[in-house]
Design a protein around this motif. Structure first.
Motif, mmCIF file in Angstrom:
data_model
loop_
_atom_site.group_PDB
_atom_site.id
_atom_site.type_symbol
_atom_site.label_atom_id
_atom_site.label_comp_id
_atom_site.label_asym_id
_atom_site.label_seq_id
_atom_site.Cartn_x
_atom_site.Cartn_y
_atom_site.Cartn_z
ATOM 1 N N THR A 1 10.398 4.271 43.951
ATOM 2 C CA THR A 1 11.457 5.189 44.381
ATOM 3 C C THR A 1 12.285 4.576 45.498
ATOM 4 O O THR A 1 13.516 4.705 45.527
ATOM 5 C CB THR A 1 10.838 6.517 44.835
ATOM 6 N N LEU B 1 16.411 3.754 45.297
ATOM 7 C CA LEU B 1 17.391 4.302 46.239
ATOM 8 C C LEU B 1 18.066 3.223 47.072
ATOM 9 O O LEU B 1 19.266 3.300 47.346
ATOM 10 C CB LEU B 1 16.697 5.314 47.159
ATOM 11 N N LEU C 1 15.029 13.984 43.730
ATOM 12 C CA LEU C 1 15.582 13.089 42.714
ATOM 13 C C LEU C 1 16.069 13.882 41.506
ATOM 14 O O LEU C 1 17.145 13.605 40.949
ATOM 15 C CB LEU C 1 14.529 12.075 42.267
ATOM 16 N N LEU D 1 20.630 12.659 47.307
ATOM 17 C CA LEU D 1 20.010 11.333 47.343
ATOM 18 C C LEU D 1 19.682 10.926 48.780
ATOM 19 O O LEU D 1 18.654 10.286 49.029
ATOM 20 C CB LEU D 1 20.943 10.307 46.704
ATOM 21 N N CYS E 1 16.600 12.731 49.724
ATOM 22 C CA CYS E 1 15.474 12.122 49.012
ATOM 23 C C CYS E 1 15.005 10.853 49.716
ATOM 24 O O CYS E 1 13.804 10.659 49.946
ATOM 25 C CB CYS E 1 15.899 11.807 47.573
ATOM 26 N N PHE F 1 15.662 7.675 37.021
ATOM 27 C CA PHE F 1 15.348 8.663 38.050
ATOM 28 C C PHE F 1 14.048 9.407 37.738
ATOM 29 O O PHE F 1 13.223 9.635 38.633
ATOM 30 C CB PHE F 1 16.502 9.653 38.182
ATOM 31 N N GLY G 1 11.103 7.503 38.604
ATOM 32 C CA GLY G 1 10.907 7.548 40.048
ATOM 33 C C GLY G 1 10.147 8.783 40.492
ATOM 34 O O GLY G 1 9.323 8.726 41.414
ATOM 35 N N VAL G 2 10.406 9.907 39.850
ATOM 36 C CA VAL G 2 9.674 11.140 40.163
ATOM 37 C C VAL G 2 8.190 10.953 39.899
ATOM 38 O O VAL G 2 7.335 11.329 40.715
ATOM 39 C CB VAL G 2 10.232 12.319 39.331
#
Length: 436
Positions: free
Chosen positions: A254, A258, A327, A343, A346, A404, A407-408
């Motif tokens: 993650t 980003l 996200l 974002l 996050c 994305f 990433g979660v």
């Protein structure tokens, strides 16, 4: 250290002056790292590079960075922080300026190979920065300040990452991407020279440290200068060290999503201009910088009030699931500016955890902090090695949502690991290998 008595107390403790150098090294490291992610918007058409090739260049950096984390920590323990920062700083500078210089002499496959080698060398040279910084913090600060100073240094990384997009974007508009990268590289030389003059490995080696400050710092374990990779094996086989490795690796998918890809996401998916994206892309790393500072302070308070076990756990258990939820919100935001704001929140949530990760690794690795933190950060950069090709592929296919959602999942895995991490030294003194 000479026989000269310690100096009278300074208005600014020497340990905070030493910290300011490490803050600067972290700040400039992220300017060096992230410049190419912004310059890529001009490099691709001018050098006939594809987005996948840019992903390979980023992969080269992360590969070198990951592979040299633990060797860099061992190198730092053996050589000392003072000389180590000079050596790796000069190497990183040469690798940074190689990228804009190479196109003047090379073309086609030879140019791509040179750019790849420059990013690989940059990664290798920077691999020791944060493990060695952790060892300096161990020597110069009492344990109840470790999470806080780690969070503050990570704030410097966020500020460096925040400055880079508008700095490089504006310099590119004025003088092209090559000169932009060259100008951005020069401040590192001044910092290296000042560190070589003023820096020391431990407080007792510094002639300006007073007896009062030595008492405030306390007696910290001296880094084991004789450590080798063979001696590291019992340490890295420890259950808690391995869990920190896995959790940090998962969190860093993650993080890399980003930190490396927001600029291109704003250009390609949210359709901002390059210059506007350069400014908007500062929001997530600024939020990350703020989050790192707050997270380090909060973790320090929690460890004093709740003990090491829950003091280090609480922030990651809250912040990482929150990052996953944010996200998803950013992904589905209909308004582009709201997506940028989400974002940013996050990234701030992700970086709240840095003080916990690094403070925990320092607590586990007492006396071998540089090597243990290097091993943990190897895991963190494996997260980048996993992240970069996945995001490069899906973004190239205009499938940003898939990147994305992955990433979660990684954020949730990282949080779950903290339920079973127990913060305790990996080896008791009686188990420590000979030569310590």
């Amino acid at each position: 250290m000479t026989g000269t008595p310690p100096a009278a107390p300074s208005s600014v403790p020497i340990r905070w002056r030493i910290f300011s150098f490490l803050f600067g090294f972290g700040f400039l490291a992220y300017v060096q790292q992230k410049s190419i992610t912004v310059a890529a918007a001009r490099m691709m058409p001018e050098l006939s590079l594809s987005q996948l090739q840019i992903g390979y260049l980023e992969q080269a950096f992360v590969l070198g960075y990951a592979l040299f984390q633990m060797p860099g920590g061992i190198f730092g323990q053996r050589l000392g922080a003072r000389r180590t920062f000079v050596i790796i700083g000069l190497t990183a500078f040469l690798a940074t300026i190689a990228t804009p210089i190479a196109p003047e002499f090379l073309h086609g496959h030879a140019l791509f190979a040179a750019l790849f080698a420059a990013q690989l060398l940059l990664g290798c040279s920077q691999g020791a920065i944060f493990p060695v910084s952790a060892g300096v913090f161990e020597a110069w600060f009492p344990p109840n300040r470790w999470s806080f100073v780690q969070g503050l240094q990570t704030m410097g990384l966020g500020l460096g990452a925040a400055l880079t997009p508008p700095l490089i974007a504006n310099l590119m508009n004025e003088s092209g991407w090559q000169r932009a990268l060259l100008w951005a590289a020069l401040p590192a030389l001044g910092l290296i020279a000042l560190w070589a003059w003023y820096g020391r490995n431990t407080p007792r080696e510094h002639p300006a440290v007073s007896a009062q400050e030595l008492a405030e710092i306390g007696d910290q374990p001296r880094a084991r200068a004789s450590i080798s990779i063979k001696q590291m094996l019992p340490l890295i086989g420890n259950r808690n060290v391995l869990l920190l490795f896995i959790s940090y690796m998962s969190m860093n998918y993650t993080f890399y999503l980003l930190s490396n890809w927001v600029f291109l996401y704003l250009v390609q998916e949210r359709h901002f201009s390059v210059l506007e994206s350069g400014w908007l892309a500062t929001a997530p790393p600024l939020a990350a910088a703020l989050g790192a500072g707050i997270g380090g302070w909060v973790t320090g308070v929690l460890t004093q009030r709740c003990g090491a076990l829950w003091g280090y756990r609480i922030v990651p258990l809250i912040a990482l699931p929150a990052a996953g939820a944010l996200l998803l919100i950013a992904l589905n935001a209909s308004n582009a500016y709201w997506a940028v704001a989400t974002l940013a929140m996050c990234f701030g949530s992700v970086e709240l955890t840095e003080g916990a990760f690094w403070g925990a690794a320092m607590t586990v690795g007492r006396g071998d902090t540089m090597a243990i933190c290097g091993f943990m950060n190897t895991g963190g950069n494996f997260g980048g090695i996993i992240s970069i090709p996945i995001v490069a592929y899906f973004s190239g296919q205009h499938a940003w949502p898939t990147a994305f959602v992955i990433g979660v999942a990684f954020a949730i895995v990282s949080a779950a690991a903290w339920f079973v991490i127990r913060i305790a030294p990996p080896l008791e003194a009686s188990q420590t290998p000979s030569g310590r």
